[in-house]
Design an enzyme around this catalytic site. Sequence first.
Site, PDB file in Angstrom:
ATOM      1  N   HIS A 128     -18.571 -24.307  12.343  1.00 20.92           N
ATOM      2  CA  HIS A 128     -17.350 -24.502  11.554  1.00 20.92           C
ATOM      3  C   HIS A 128     -17.684 -25.067  10.173  1.00 20.92           C
ATOM      4  O   HIS A 128     -18.184 -26.192  10.072  1.00 20.92           O
ATOM      5  CB  HIS A 128     -16.438 -25.459  12.321  1.00 20.92           C
ATOM      6  CG  HIS A 128     -15.104 -25.693  11.697  1.00 20.92           C
ATOM      7  ND1 HIS A 128     -14.715 -26.912  11.225  1.00 20.92           N
ATOM      8  CD2 HIS A 128     -14.058 -24.860  11.479  1.00 20.92           C
ATOM      9  CE1 HIS A 128     -13.480 -26.829  10.754  1.00 20.92           C
ATOM     10  NE2 HIS A 128     -13.058 -25.598  10.898  1.00 20.92           N
ATOM     11  N   ARG A 129     -17.454 -24.254   9.148  1.00 19.79           N
ATOM     12  CA  ARG A 129     -17.822 -24.602   7.764  1.00 19.79           C
ATOM     13  C   ARG A 129     -19.332 -24.871   7.674  1.00 19.79           C
ATOM     14  O   ARG A 129     -19.776 -25.682   6.867  1.00 19.79           O
ATOM     15  CB  ARG A 129     -17.009 -25.794   7.256  1.00 19.79           C
ATOM     16  CG  ARG A 129     -15.506 -25.677   7.561  1.00 19.79           C
ATOM     17  CD  ARG A 129     -14.697 -26.853   7.023  1.00 19.79           C
ATOM     18  NE  ARG A 129     -13.348 -26.874   7.588  1.00 19.79           N
ATOM     19  CZ  ARG A 129     -12.437 -27.779   7.363  1.00 19.79           C
ATOM     20  NH1 ARG A 129     -12.703 -28.779   6.537  1.00 19.79           N
ATOM     21  NH2 ARG A 129     -11.249 -27.716   7.918  1.00 19.79           N
ATOM     22  N   ASP A 174     -14.369 -20.013   5.103  1.00 19.21           N
ATOM     23  CA  ASP A 174     -12.964 -19.947   4.660  1.00 19.21           C
ATOM     24  C   ASP A 174     -12.954 -19.344   3.265  1.00 19.21           C
ATOM     25  O   ASP A 174     -13.714 -19.776   2.395  1.00 19.21           O
ATOM     26  CB  ASP A 174     -12.363 -21.362   4.583  1.00 19.21           C
ATOM     27  CG  ASP A 174     -12.202 -22.008   5.952  1.00 19.21           C
ATOM     28  OD1 ASP A 174     -11.817 -21.313   6.898  1.00 19.21           O
ATOM     29  OD2 ASP A 174     -12.450 -23.229   6.054  1.00 19.21           O
ATOM     30  N   HIS A 199     -12.589 -24.641   1.846  1.00 18.97           N
ATOM     31  CA  HIS A 199     -11.466 -24.778   2.769  1.00 18.97           C
ATOM     32  C   HIS A 199     -10.131 -24.937   2.041  1.00 18.97           C
ATOM     33  O   HIS A 199      -9.165 -24.246   2.331  1.00 18.97           O
ATOM     34  CB  HIS A 199     -11.686 -25.970   3.713  1.00 18.97           C
ATOM     35  CG  HIS A 199     -10.559 -26.148   4.671  1.00 18.97           C
ATOM     36  ND1 HIS A 199      -9.515 -27.017   4.432  1.00 18.97           N
ATOM     37  CD2 HIS A 199     -10.283 -25.540   5.843  1.00 18.97           C
ATOM     38  CE1 HIS A 199      -8.654 -26.940   5.429  1.00 18.97           C
ATOM     39  NE2 HIS A 199      -9.103 -26.057   6.299  1.00 18.97           N
ATOM     40  N   GLU A 210     -12.487 -16.503   7.564  1.00 13.16           N
ATOM     41  CA  GLU A 210     -11.037 -16.752   7.576  1.00 13.16           C
ATOM     42  C   GLU A 210     -10.422 -16.429   6.223  1.00 13.16           C
ATOM     43  O   GLU A 210     -10.872 -16.946   5.192  1.00 13.16           O
ATOM     44  CB  GLU A 210     -10.732 -18.215   7.931  1.00 13.16           C
ATOM     45  CG  GLU A 210      -9.226 -18.466   7.918  1.00 13.16           C
ATOM     46  CD  GLU A 210      -8.784 -19.844   8.377  1.00 13.16           C
ATOM     47  OE1 GLU A 210      -9.637 -20.659   8.782  1.00 13.16           O
ATOM     48  OE2 GLU A 210      -7.570 -20.092   8.321  1.00 13.16           O
TER      49      GLU A 210
END
Length: 279
Positions: free
Chosen positions: A20-21, A49, A62, A128
């Site tokens: 995640h990230r 993201d 993000h 995303e």
Amino acid sequence: MKFRRKPVRLPAQPFLVIGHRGASTYAPEHTMISYDMAAQMGANYIEIDLHRTKDGKLVSIHDEVIPYAGNQTSISDLTLDELKQFSPGHQFNKTHLDFASQEYETEQIPELNDILTHFDNNANFYIELKSPKRYPGIEEELLEILRTHSLIGQHEPIPSVIIQSFDADCLKRIFDMEPSIPLIQLYSFKGSDATLSGKEIRKLKKYASGVGVNYKSLTQTFIAHVQQAGLHVHPYTVNEETALLAVMEMGVNGVFTDRPDMAVRISNEFFGLDKHTFT
Ligand code: G3P
Ligand code: CA
């Protein structure tokens, strides 16, 4: 009779560790160093993201806004050069004293194109589309970049790219243009149990390969209901061992985590593997 295309079915194995990230517990989120770390830790996917700058570049960050020239400024109002003056590492070092490092200070917000060039098809990406309505045409632009990097149609042993969004219209547009890419519909069931009606699942099955859900809302009933429809469940963002074990017991297909090293180790132990064999 009109030919109806079906969404890709994700493979039953492996259990997916989605960085995640990047590896954002240990390094500034959405920087090349964080992505490198996630890949080295054995994450199956690097999560990205996406937003779009004033001069039309797709960048990985993000938030929709950053502190710039003394104000909160939208990414869409800044050029790539302006955005690159921001130091994600400086922010990280101020707030993550346990993992702060001088080398982070020079990290910059990366352009998607540079991330894909950097990994040269040696990593998988879980992308995303953030606020796609703010960026008309971003779906086509993303697909074009993926085509340039030969990342479409690569599914062995797992798809090279998965696309996720909270915006169903955005995912449906992508499905119409490129149905070979697995799509994950994101949901946030804040403060309540996750639930989708039979009708919602039937609609979802027309374009999506799975769902991404805040993990605290998950129930075994929800997971079974979604999986019976052939869809996968990827909870976000699971950073504690006990929480990871709990969602694995419930039968999820993978997790978003800021700690890919922990998730690789625990999931390998859980599934009886002695090393991480999946890329
Ligand atoms: O993409 C899954 C999860 O990352 C959604 O939340 O806010 O971390 O992008 P966020
Ligand atoms: Ca995300």
